[in-house]
Design an enzyme around this catalytic site. Structure first.
Site, PDB file in Angstrom:
ATOM      1  N   GLU A  75       1.865   1.978  -3.489  1.00  0.00           N
ATOM      2  CA  GLU A  75       0.767   2.571  -4.267  1.00  0.00           C
ATOM      3  C   GLU A  75       0.804   4.092  -4.152  1.00  0.00           C
ATOM      4  O   GLU A  75       0.617   4.814  -5.143  1.00  0.00           O
ATOM      5  CB  GLU A  75      -0.570   2.031  -3.775  1.00  0.00           C
ATOM      6  CG  GLU A  75      -1.766   2.647  -4.484  1.00  0.00           C
ATOM      7  CD  GLU A  75      -3.010   2.676  -3.604  1.00  0.00           C
ATOM      8  OE1 GLU A  75      -3.638   3.749  -3.505  1.00  0.00           O
ATOM      9  OE2 GLU A  75      -3.341   1.636  -3.016  1.00  0.00           O
ATOM     10  N   HIS A  76       1.044   4.594  -2.944  1.00  0.00           N
ATOM     11  CA  HIS A  76       1.125   6.044  -2.742  1.00  0.00           C
ATOM     12  C   HIS A  76       2.383   6.623  -3.388  1.00  0.00           C
ATOM     13  O   HIS A  76       2.339   7.661  -4.057  1.00  0.00           O
ATOM     14  CB  HIS A  76       1.144   6.357  -1.242  1.00  0.00           C
ATOM     15  CG  HIS A  76      -0.187   6.262  -0.578  1.00  0.00           C
ATOM     16  ND1 HIS A  76      -0.815   7.344   0.001  1.00  0.00           N
ATOM     17  CD2 HIS A  76      -1.030   5.215  -0.392  1.00  0.00           C
ATOM     18  CE1 HIS A  76      -1.972   6.970   0.511  1.00  0.00           C
ATOM     19  NE2 HIS A  76      -2.121   5.674   0.294  1.00  0.00           N
ATOM     20  N   GLU A  92      -4.796   8.130   6.880  1.00  0.00           N
ATOM     21  CA  GLU A  92      -5.755   7.259   6.207  1.00  0.00           C
ATOM     22  C   GLU A  92      -6.163   6.102   7.121  1.00  0.00           C
ATOM     23  O   GLU A  92      -7.351   5.751   7.217  1.00  0.00           O
ATOM     24  CB  GLU A  92      -5.142   6.721   4.914  1.00  0.00           C
ATOM     25  CG  GLU A  92      -6.069   5.842   4.106  1.00  0.00           C
ATOM     26  CD  GLU A  92      -5.411   5.311   2.835  1.00  0.00           C
ATOM     27  OE1 GLU A  92      -6.090   4.549   2.112  1.00  0.00           O
ATOM     28  OE2 GLU A  92      -4.236   5.641   2.571  1.00  0.00           O
ATOM     29  N   HIS A 121       0.830  -1.196   0.000  1.00  0.00           N
ATOM     30  CA  HIS A 121       0.000   0.000   0.000  1.00  0.00           C
ATOM     31  C   HIS A 121       0.872   1.257   0.000  1.00  0.00           C
ATOM     32  O   HIS A 121       0.528   2.262  -0.641  1.00  0.00           O
ATOM     33  CB  HIS A 121      -0.917  -0.025   1.224  1.00  0.00           C
ATOM     34  CG  HIS A 121      -1.820   1.153   1.333  1.00  0.00           C
ATOM     35  ND1 HIS A 121      -1.824   1.992   2.417  1.00  0.00           N
ATOM     36  CD2 HIS A 121      -2.749   1.650   0.476  1.00  0.00           C
ATOM     37  CE1 HIS A 121      -2.726   2.938   2.232  1.00  0.00           C
ATOM     38  NE2 HIS A 121      -3.293   2.763   1.068  1.00  0.00           N
TER      39      HIS A 121
END
Length: 442
Positions: free
Chosen positions: A70-71, A147, A67
């Site tokens: 992904e950022h 998040e 993840h």
């Protein structure tokens, strides 16, 4: 009906979807796979760059790396800054985003057909040449922590995360996709970089596109973009990576009830158990059963929990299937004092479906709801692009729309009862997220 099992090295036409839609597949040097669905009446194209790596594939010291990547891929390359990437799509009214799942990561965009070369060039640059700048990583670490905090503040989301952990106990699929605050704080740039270099390779890449396109043009554009990045030279094989094993597993399960206290007005209640992996023979019957049980306003859960008893505003049934394991659940949001009653009512509806076949009217409604939703959903280029990606990464099984509808309509009442019986016989875990002072109403 057209259903095909496609080997990983297949190049050619997969099937003719009718109305001029043609699904084609090519394998490029280094094992890169390109699949397209031409939709001649569309002026837009959706494109996705998929890597078959998800949160289940992380090393213990690198939990959260997928993840995190992904950022970070949106934060720049030697050719483009983060602002360059963002403005490239804004300038043409396009959309670009990414999604990390438990078994895959996808970087995707939707643009006008004339802007497809730009989209391929930008996303190729991101996937092949991300800088992973240490300063940007430290900044983004804070964004990811925010998040995670946002997700933890949502009792519905939190209840789903906890249920997955209990139903897939000590299995990699049971871990949260985004990691935890502790793992994100602990992961280093070296861990993320090693994860990037290990998985982001030609043999792992799948490119899917749907819309107003020509397959040969997409192949040419992808080939040129990857070649200019020198990516084909990094391949460790001439063939695509093998697909995941679909040998079913039975992960550990922690039965019983767990309650998490949060200062909220409404409690979230989930009851769940073991489900089916993605190629289980009963997967289509599961879809029909799930719809009849808790898939809409006429479903049993909605009618009994909300309409007849007034115990909840939202209630539904769901299932999550992965390459080798799966689980199901029944959800409702209710007043804290009613959590036990709501859980009992939801389970009773599942047990009733296992005890007696559903009516012809229920079966017909479930068929119609699924088939209608499928047809409407596949009018969108993004849905068709995603369908190709999911099929390629896990199953290798491609079915045209008529074939998918036929499989759903072939599910009978006995099939639904059989699936309900399988689920009802599973050990169960219950998760309640709500305020500390919640009390059962008697």
């Amino acid at each position: 009906m057209t259903t095909k099992q496609i080997p990983v090295d297949f190049t050619g036409t997969v099937f003719d979807g009718g109305n001029g839609n043609l699904v084609r597949r090519s394998v490029l040097p280094g094992g890169v796979r390109v699949l397209t669905e031409a939709m001649p009446t569309q002026r837009s194209v959706s494109i996705g760059f998929w890597i078959a790596v998800g949160s289940r594939d992380e090393s213990p010291e690198g939990y959260g790396s997928t993840h995190f990547l992904e950022h970070l891929l949106f934060k720049g390359t030697p050719r483009r800054s983060a602002m360059d990437i963002a403005s490239a799509f804004d300038r043409v009214g396009g959309e670009a985003n990414a999604a990390t799942a438990k078994e895959s990561t996808c970087y995707h965009a939707r643009v006008l057909d004339e802007d497809l070369p730009m989209a391929i060039d930008v996303i190729s640059d991101m996937v092949t040449s991300a800088t992973l700048d240490p300063e940007e990583m430290n900044l983004e670490r804070g964004v990811i922590l925010e998040e995670l905090a946002m997700d933890a503040d949502d009792p519905g989301n939190l209840s789903h995360e906890i249920l997955a952990e209990r139903l897939l106990h000590e299995h990699p699929l049971g871990r949260p996709i985004g990691g935890t605050a502790d793992t994100i704080n602990a992961v280093t740039r070296d861990h993320v970089y090693d994860h990037y270099r290990h998985w982001y390779r030609p043999e792992e890449l799948v490119v899917t596109a749907a819309g107003g396109l020509e397959h040969d043009d997409v192949v040419r554009l992808v080939t040129a973009a990857l070649d200019s990045a020198g990516w084909f030279a990094t391949a460790t094989s001439d063939a695509p990576a093998p697909r995941r094993s679909t040998q079913a597993q039975e992960p550990g399960l922690l039965p019983g009830t767990i309650t998490v206290h949060k200062p909220v007005e409404q409690a979230s209640v989930i009851v769940g158990g073991r489900g089916f992996h993605t190629l289980d023979d009963d997967r289509f019957a599961l879809s029909v059963m799930n719809t009849a049980l808790g898939g809409g306003m006429s479903s049993r859960l909605f009618q009994e929990v909300r309409e007849r008893r007034g115990l909840a505003y939202a209630t539904y049934a769901f299932a999550a299937g992965y390459s080798d394991a799966g689980y199901f659940g029944l959800y409702a949001g209710c007043h804290p004092r009613n959590t036990e009653t709501v859980a009992e009512v939801m389970v009773a509806e599942l047990d009733a479906m296992a005890a007696q076949t559903i009516s012809a009217d229920e079966l017909d409604r479930a068929h119609g709801q699924i088939c209608g939703s499928l047809v409407l959903g596949l009018e969108d280029t993004g849905s068709r692009m995603s369908r190709l990606g999911r099929a390629e990464l896990v199953t290798g099984e491609y079915t045209d729309l008529d074939g998918a509808l036929e499989r759903i309509r072939a599910v009978g009442a006995d099939d639904v009862q059989r699936v309900a019986t399988r689920l009802a016989s599973s050990e169960r875990a219950t998760v309640v997220v709500g305020p500390e002072n919640g009390r059962e109403q008697r």
